[in-house]
Design an enzyme around this catalytic site. Structure first.
Site, short mmCIF file in Angstrom:
data_model
loop_
_atom_site.label_atom_id
_atom_site.label_comp_id
_atom_site.label_asym_id
_atom_site.label_seq_id
_atom_site.Cartn_x
_atom_site.Cartn_y
_atom_site.Cartn_z
N GLN A 260 5.08 -21.12 -14.78
CA GLN A 260 4.81 -19.84 -14.02
C GLN A 260 5.79 -19.08 -13.84
O GLN A 260 6.92 -19.23 -13.44
CB GLN A 260 3.99 -20.30 -12.69
CG GLN A 260 2.90 -21.17 -13.06
CD GLN A 260 2.00 -21.66 -11.65
OE1 GLN A 260 1.52 -22.68 -11.91
NE2 GLN A 260 1.96 -20.90 -10.72
N SER B 28 6.62 -2.39 7.51
CA SER B 28 6.98 -1.13 6.42
C SER B 28 5.77 -0.07 6.89
O SER B 28 5.70 0.56 6.17
CB SER B 28 6.40 -1.67 5.35
OG SER B 28 5.69 -2.75 5.32
N SER C 95 7.36 -14.02 -10.43
CA SER C 95 6.77 -12.74 -9.74
C SER C 95 5.49 -13.41 -8.89
O SER C 95 4.70 -12.80 -7.90
CB SER C 95 5.93 -11.88 -10.45
OG SER C 95 5.31 -12.36 -11.37
N VAL D 69 1.04 -7.84 -5.71
CA VAL D 69 -0.35 -7.82 -5.77
C VAL D 69 -0.99 -6.48 -5.22
O VAL D 69 -1.73 -5.93 -5.65
CB VAL D 69 -1.07 -9.03 -5.09
CG1 VAL D 69 -2.50 -8.81 -5.41
CG2 VAL D 69 -0.58 -10.33 -5.97
N LYS E 84 -4.80 -26.80 -5.95
CA LYS E 84 -5.51 -25.62 -6.25
C LYS E 84 -6.11 -25.34 -7.61
O LYS E 84 -7.42 -24.97 -7.53
CB LYS E 84 -4.62 -24.51 -5.93
CG LYS E 84 -4.34 -24.14 -4.61
CD LYS E 84 -2.96 -22.85 -4.45
CE LYS E 84 -2.62 -22.91 -3.12
NZ LYS E 84 -1.37 -21.82 -3.09
N HIS F 26 2.08 -15.94 -16.57
CA HIS F 26 2.13 -17.32 -16.65
C HIS F 26 1.87 -17.87 -17.70
O HIS F 26 0.62 -17.08 -18.40
CB HIS F 26 1.07 -17.91 -15.32
CG HIS F 26 1.45 -17.54 -14.05
ND1 HIS F 26 2.53 -17.10 -13.49
CD2 HIS F 26 0.78 -17.85 -13.01
CE1 HIS F 26 2.71 -17.03 -12.39
NE2 HIS F 26 1.78 -17.40 -11.84
N CYS G 198 -4.01 -17.58 -9.21
CA CYS G 198 -3.46 -16.96 -10.77
C CYS G 198 -3.71 -18.02 -11.86
O CYS G 198 -4.17 -17.78 -12.82
CB CYS G 198 -2.23 -16.40 -10.28
SG CYS G 198 -0.87 -17.35 -9.62
N1 LIG Z 1 2.02 -12.73 -7.03
C1 LIG Z 1 1.08 -13.20 -7.67
O1 LIG Z 1 1.12 -13.34 -8.85
C2 LIG Z 1 -0.14 -13.50 -6.76
C3 LIG Z 1 -1.49 -13.75 -7.56
C4 LIG Z 1 -2.40 -13.77 -6.82
C5 LIG Z 1 -2.67 -14.08 -5.66
N2 LIG Z 1 -1.46 -13.79 -4.78
C6 LIG Z 1 -1.53 -14.21 -3.39
O2 LIG Z 1 -1.42 -12.90 -2.67
C7 LIG Z 1 -0.56 -12.71 -1.48
C8 LIG Z 1 0.48 -11.82 -1.63
O3 LIG Z 1 1.28 -12.04 -2.99
P1 LIG Z 1 2.37 -11.05 -3.46
O4 LIG Z 1 3.16 -11.66 -4.54
O5 LIG Z 1 1.92 -9.50 -3.50
O6 LIG Z 1 3.38 -11.25 -2.16
P2 LIG Z 1 4.57 -10.18 -1.74
O7 LIG Z 1 5.04 -9.50 -2.94
O8 LIG Z 1 5.48 -10.79 -0.85
O9 LIG Z 1 3.97 -9.06 -0.56
C9 LIG Z 1 3.42 -9.57 0.47
C10 LIG Z 1 2.67 -8.50 1.17
O10 LIG Z 1 2.24 -9.01 2.48
C11 LIG Z 1 2.56 -8.00 3.61
N3 LIG Z 1 2.55 -8.98 4.70
C12 LIG Z 1 3.12 -10.05 5.17
N4 LIG Z 1 3.04 -10.34 6.30
C13 LIG Z 1 2.14 -9.39 6.80
C14 LIG Z 1 1.64 -9.17 8.06
N5 LIG Z 1 1.89 -10.11 9.17
N6 LIG Z 1 1.04 -8.34 8.31
C15 LIG Z 1 0.51 -7.48 7.44
N7 LIG Z 1 0.90 -7.38 6.27
C16 LIG Z 1 1.79 -8.48 6.03
C17 LIG Z 1 3.75 -7.70 3.11
O11 LIG Z 1 3.92 -6.45 3.85
P3 LIG Z 1 5.51 -6.26 4.42
O12 LIG Z 1 6.27 -5.04 3.35
O13 LIG Z 1 5.34 -5.36 5.73
O14 LIG Z 1 6.54 -7.12 4.50
C18 LIG Z 1 3.53 -7.22 1.68
O15 LIG Z 1 2.79 -6.28 1.31
C19 LIG Z 1 -0.17 -14.12 -1.43
O16 LIG Z 1 -1.10 -14.74 -0.57
C20 LIG Z 1 -0.23 -14.70 -2.77
O17 LIG Z 1 -0.40 -16.19 -2.60
C21 LIG Z 1 -0.15 -13.70 -5.39
#
Ligand SMILES: NC(=O)c1ccc[n+]([C@@H]2O[C@H](COP(=O)([O-])OP(=O)(O)OC[C@H]3O[C@@H](n4cnc5c(N)ncnc54)[C@H](OP(=O)(O)O)[C@@H]3O)[C@@H](O)[C@H]2O)c1
Length: 349
Positions: free
Chosen positions: A163, A46, A166, A20, A219, A248, A136
């Site tokens: 869903q 990172s 991703s 995201v 949710k 989705h 989402c």
């Molecule tokens: N994927 C979707 O379709 C979607 C849609 C709407 C909302 N969301 C929500 O958006 C959020 C992220 O989703 P995503 O799919 O992008 O997940 P993701 O690909 O797993 O990415 C997670 C991100 O969070 C960072 N992170 C994790 N722990 C951290 C910490 N302690 N401090 C700082 N940064 C940290 C990670 O950084 P590192 O590289 O350092 O680990 C990475 O940049 C979730 O809450 C999810 O529920 C996701």
């Protein structure tokens, strides 16, 4: 600079190495959001990594070290625990937070916004400096419900989701690729705590709640009611993960207050903001792969009158979960906030 008037905004993207966060950086550039300085933040794991957005290289910073008084806007997508700790700190530093996690969505004094549905709620940012971005699956659902709700009312919504992986983040998507390769090579996948996503359909997203529904399903129920401004709305959901990479899909069944024909609904949705109707021969439906992935609209097809209910309507609704379901919706909210910046200035230095 004159108080409350800005040509550009300094922005932090928290979770910038995730699916995201990466899409947020891309969409801010694509839509020419008036960004001044941009800060890509993630965990210490990172920090120091280079990420590319178009022609620009950004060095990832460590969230724990970041001073939010440097920015006016922060887009958070690094999980609920991270938002719980850092979003209030960012808001206290005078920065407005748009949060993609579920951490604040159900707080009464935090607006939960889908611009096509309830953009005016954005002014609720004055309370705590935080605006929540919905789940989402909820976003694509309410974009399609809203025009029908306004025209004929909706008594009940029953949705089954399909869903993409991703939606569970980058690591889950990589695991799906590895598992799929293993299946094609003849391996038999087994449960590793949870069933594998490859070659499977899993009716389990997030934890189970006491009522037998999963949190993902609840949710959809809670957020739909809040965004539609109808706390008593009857909503029922079953959420499943399917081995699709992006996008989705939802089978949506609604019971309206007054009857609406499929033809009228099709015409109404054709005019609705953010919606694209794909409901004509040879294929009267959109799919995740061929329509939604990488695209901005919420696609709707298979619009038909329910043969089991005199005021029932069925639809197939598809959208890119990472874009409209996450990053794009956040940037659209940011655009409205930026336009109304001088009016909503009280939260900001
Ligand atoms: N994927 C979707 O379709 C979607 C849609 C709407 C909302 N969301 C929500 O958006 C959020 C992220 O989703 P995503 O799919 O992008 O997940 P993701 O690909 O797993 O990415 C997670 C991100 O969070 C960072 N992170 C994790 N722990 C951290 C910490 N302690 N401090 C700082 N940064 C940290 C990670 O950084 P590192 O590289 O350092 O680990 C990475 O940049 C979730 O809450 C999810 O529920 C996701």
């Amino acid at each position: 600079m004159e108080k409350g008037v800005r040509a550009t905004f300094d922005v932090a993207v928290v979770g910038a190495t995730g699916l995201v966060g990466e899409a947020m950086l891309t969409i801010l550039a694509e839509r020419r959001f008036p960004v001044g300085r941009i800060h890509a933040l993630a965990s210490a794991r990172s920090a120091g990594q280079q990420i590319r957005v178009g022609e620009t290289e950004l060095t990832v910073g460590d969230l724990a070290e970041f001073d939010f008084s440097q920015v006016q806007l922060a887009l958070f997508s690094a999980g609920g625990a991270v938002s719980g700790e850092y979003a209030p700190r960012a808001a206290a530093a005078g920065c407005v937070v748009i949060d993609n996690t579920s951490r604040f969505r159900y707080d009464d004094d935090i607006p939960l916004v889908v611009p096509e549905v309830n953009a005016s709620e954005i002014e609720g940012v004055r309370a705590r400096g935080i605006i929540a971005n919905p789940n989402c699956s909820t976003i694509q659902l309410v974009v399609v419900l809203k025009p029908i709700y306004d025209r004929v009312g909706i008594e009940r919504v029953n949705v089954a989701t399909y869903q993409s992986v991703s939606g569970a983040g980058r690591r889950a998507l990589e695991a799906l690729k590895t598992q799929t390769a293993a299946v094609l090579a003849g391996a038999t996948l087994v449960s590793d705590g949870a069933p594998p996503h490859a070659a499977n359909v899993v009716p389990h997203i997030d934890v189970f709640e006491d009522n037998g529904y999963t949190r993902e399903e609840m949710k959809i129920v809670r957020e739909t009611r809040k965004i539609m401004g109808d706390p008593g709305m009857r909503v029922n959901a079953t959420a499943a993960r399917v081995p699709v990479w992006f996008g989705h899909s939802e089978a949506v069944h609604i019971e309206t207050r007054e009857r609406i024909s499929a033809r009228e609904a099709r015409a109404l949705l054709s005019e609705a903001p953010g919606v694209r109707v794909v409901d004509d021969m040879p294929l009267p439906y959109p799919t995740a792969l061929t329509d939604a992935a990488g695209a901005d609209p919420v696609f709707v097809g298979r619009i038909r009158e329910d043969i089991s209910h005199e005021r029932g309507l069925d639809m197939w609704v598809v959208a890119d979960n990472v874009r409209k379901g996450g990053a794009l919706n956040s940037v659209q909210v940011a655009e409205i906030w930026a336009e109304r910046y001088s009016e909503l200035y009280s939260r900001v230095r």
